[in-house]
Design a protein around this motif. Structure first.
Motif, PDB file in Angstrom:
ATOM      1  N   UNK A   9      43.092  50.438  26.874  1.00  0.00           N
ATOM      2  CA  UNK A   9      41.816  50.659  27.542  1.00  0.00           C
ATOM      3  C   UNK A   9      41.089  51.899  27.041  1.00  0.00           C
ATOM      4  N   UNK A  10      39.758  51.886  27.218  1.00  0.00           N
ATOM      5  CA  UNK A  10      38.939  53.055  26.936  1.00  0.00           C
ATOM      6  C   UNK A  10      39.089  54.086  28.055  1.00  0.00           C
ATOM      7  N   UNK A  11      39.160  53.616  29.309  1.00  0.00           N
ATOM      8  CA  UNK A  11      39.226  54.507  30.470  1.00  0.00           C
ATOM      9  C   UNK A  11      40.190  53.942  31.518  1.00  0.00           C
ATOM     10  N   UNK A  12      40.642  54.771  32.455  1.00  0.00           N
ATOM     11  CA  UNK A  12      41.493  54.277  33.535  1.00  0.00           C
ATOM     12  C   UNK A  12      40.829  53.204  34.403  1.00  0.00           C
ATOM     13  N   UNK A  13      39.507  53.163  34.448  1.00  0.00           N
ATOM     14  CA  UNK A  13      38.816  52.135  35.212  1.00  0.00           C
ATOM     15  C   UNK A  13      39.205  50.739  34.718  1.00  0.00           C
ATOM     16  N   UNK A  14      39.414  50.590  33.426  1.00  0.00           N
ATOM     17  CA  UNK A  14      39.833  49.308  32.872  1.00  0.00           C
ATOM     18  C   UNK A  14      41.182  48.870  33.403  1.00  0.00           C
ATOM     19  N   UNK A  15      42.091  49.812  33.573  1.00  0.00           N
ATOM     20  CA  UNK A  15      43.410  49.514  34.131  1.00  0.00           C
ATOM     21  C   UNK A  15      43.256  48.983  35.553  1.00  0.00           C
ATOM     22  N   UNK A  16      42.440  49.647  36.340  1.00  0.00           N
ATOM     23  CA  UNK A  16      42.224  49.242  37.733  1.00  0.00           C
ATOM     24  C   UNK A  16      41.632  47.832  37.803  1.00  0.00           C
ATOM     25  N   UNK A  17      40.633  47.555  36.970  1.00  0.00           N
ATOM     26  CA  UNK A  17      40.000  46.230  36.970  1.00  0.00           C
ATOM     27  C   UNK A  17      41.001  45.134  36.604  1.00  0.00           C
ATOM     28  N   UNK A  18      41.818  45.385  35.576  1.00  0.00           N
ATOM     29  CA  UNK A  18      42.784  44.373  35.160  1.00  0.00           C
ATOM     30  C   UNK A  18      43.870  44.180  36.218  1.00  0.00           C
ATOM     31  N   UNK A  19      44.325  45.265  36.834  1.00  0.00           N
ATOM     32  CA  UNK A  19      45.326  45.143  37.896  1.00  0.00           C
ATOM     33  C   UNK A  19      44.830  44.246  39.023  1.00  0.00           C
ATOM     34  N   UNK A  20      43.575  44.421  39.431  1.00  0.00           N
ATOM     35  CA  UNK A  20      43.013  43.592  40.501  1.00  0.00           C
ATOM     36  C   UNK A  20      42.987  42.126  40.103  1.00  0.00           C
ATOM     37  N   UNK A  21      42.579  41.848  38.878  1.00  0.00           N
ATOM     38  CA  UNK A  21      42.504  40.463  38.404  1.00  0.00           C
ATOM     39  C   UNK A  21      43.900  39.842  38.342  1.00  0.00           C
ATOM     40  N   UNK A  22      44.870  40.567  37.789  1.00  0.00           N
ATOM     41  CA  UNK A  22      46.229  40.039  37.682  1.00  0.00           C
ATOM     42  C   UNK A  22      46.865  39.843  39.054  1.00  0.00           C
ATOM     43  N   UNK A  23      46.617  40.767  39.977  1.00  0.00           N
ATOM     44  CA  UNK A  23      47.114  40.596  41.349  1.00  0.00           C
ATOM     45  C   UNK A  23      46.538  39.330  41.971  1.00  0.00           C
ATOM     46  N   UNK A  24      45.257  39.093  41.750  1.00  0.00           N
ATOM     47  CA  UNK A  24      44.612  37.897  42.272  1.00  0.00           C
ATOM     48  C   UNK A  24      45.203  36.612  41.707  1.00  0.00           C
ATOM     49  N   UNK A  25      45.662  36.674  40.487  1.00  0.00           N
ATOM     50  CA  UNK A  25      46.295  35.524  39.841  1.00  0.00           C
ATOM     51  C   UNK A  25      47.778  35.406  40.189  1.00  0.00           C
ATOM     52  N   UNK A  26      48.343  36.430  40.839  1.00  0.00           N
ATOM     53  CA  UNK A  26      49.772  36.420  41.152  1.00  0.00           C
ATOM     54  C   UNK A  26      50.649  36.691  39.951  1.00  0.00           C
ATOM     55  N   UNK A  27      50.126  37.438  38.981  1.00  0.00           N
ATOM     56  CA  UNK A  27      50.866  37.748  37.751  1.00  0.00           C
ATOM     57  C   UNK A  27      51.556  39.103  37.897  1.00  0.00           C
ATOM     58  N   UNK A  28      52.836  39.168  37.571  1.00  0.00           N
ATOM     59  CA  UNK A  28      53.559  40.433  37.543  1.00  0.00           C
ATOM     60  C   UNK A  28      53.161  41.210  36.296  1.00  0.00           C
ATOM     61  N   UNK A  29      53.027  42.519  36.435  1.00  0.00           N
ATOM     62  CA  UNK A  29      52.618  43.356  35.306  1.00  0.00           C
ATOM     63  C   UNK A  29      53.231  44.736  35.449  1.00  0.00           C
ATOM     64  N   UNK A  30      53.161  45.495  34.368  1.00  0.00           N
ATOM     65  CA  UNK A  30      53.599  46.884  34.365  1.00  0.00           C
ATOM     66  C   UNK A  30      52.486  47.742  33.791  1.00  0.00           C
ATOM     67  N   UNK A  48      52.128  42.376  30.427  1.00  0.00           N
ATOM     68  CA  UNK A  48      52.387  41.240  31.318  1.00  0.00           C
ATOM     69  C   UNK A  48      52.572  39.974  30.508  1.00  0.00           C
ATOM     70  N   UNK A  49      53.053  38.933  31.177  1.00  0.00           N
ATOM     71  CA  UNK A  49      53.203  37.611  30.559  1.00  0.00           C
ATOM     72  C   UNK A  49      52.239  36.634  31.204  1.00  0.00           C
ATOM     73  N   UNK A  50      51.710  35.732  30.394  1.00  0.00           N
ATOM     74  CA  UNK A  50      50.844  34.660  30.882  1.00  0.00           C
ATOM     75  C   UNK A  50      51.296  33.346  30.276  1.00  0.00           C
ATOM     76  N   UNK A  51      51.221  32.290  31.052  1.00  0.00           N
ATOM     77  CA  UNK A  51      51.421  30.965  30.486  1.00  0.00           C
ATOM     78  C   UNK A  51      50.126  30.608  29.759  1.00  0.00           C
ATOM     79  N   UNK A  52      50.218  29.734  28.796  1.00  0.00           N
ATOM     80  CA  UNK A  52      49.061  29.414  27.972  1.00  0.00           C
ATOM     81  C   UNK A  52      47.893  28.825  28.755  1.00  0.00           C
ATOM     82  N   UNK A  53      48.141  28.330  29.958  1.00  0.00           N
ATOM     83  CA  UNK A  53      47.055  27.771  30.755  1.00  0.00           C
ATOM     84  C   UNK A  53      46.062  28.837  31.202  1.00  0.00           C
ATOM     85  N   UNK A  54      46.482  30.084  31.184  1.00  0.00           N
ATOM     86  CA  UNK A  54      45.603  31.190  31.582  1.00  0.00           C
ATOM     87  C   UNK A  54      45.289  32.024  30.343  1.00  0.00           C
TER      88      UNK A  54
END
Length: 83
Positions: A9-30, A48-54
């Motif tokens: 990411x360019x800034x920590x804001x990007x981390x926050x945005x992606x965390x929200x999206x992944x949480x909404x999808x039910x994806x585990x991440x670090x 994180x891991x994603x199945x190819x459908x996402x």
């Protein structure tokens, strides 16, 4: 089949945005320190891991600097910001 991804990411804001999206999808991440071999302006990365459908492309926003696929051999760049 799933694939493992690393977003930088360019800034920590990007981390926050992606965390929200992944949480909404039910994806585990670090949230991790960005590997020194890869450049990250904010110093953090999300792994994180994603199945190819996402498709990972739907997760890219203006705060994302680069996207890598994590493999046994290392990191393979999939997308990079042109800035």
């Amino acid at each position: 089949m799933s694939r493992e991804y690393l977003f930088l990411f360019h800034t920590p804001l990007g981390v926050i945005k992606l965390k929200k999206k992944l949480n909404g999808w039910g994806v585990n991440f670090q949230v991790i320190d960005a590997p020194r071999t890869l450049s990250a302006e904010c110093g953090m990365a999300v792994r994180f891991e994603l199945v190819e459908l996402r498709p990972y492309l739907t997760l890219i926003n203006s705060q994302v600097k680069a996207v890598y696929q994590v493999t046994a051999e290392g990191y393979h760049v999939l997308w990079q910001d042109e800035q």
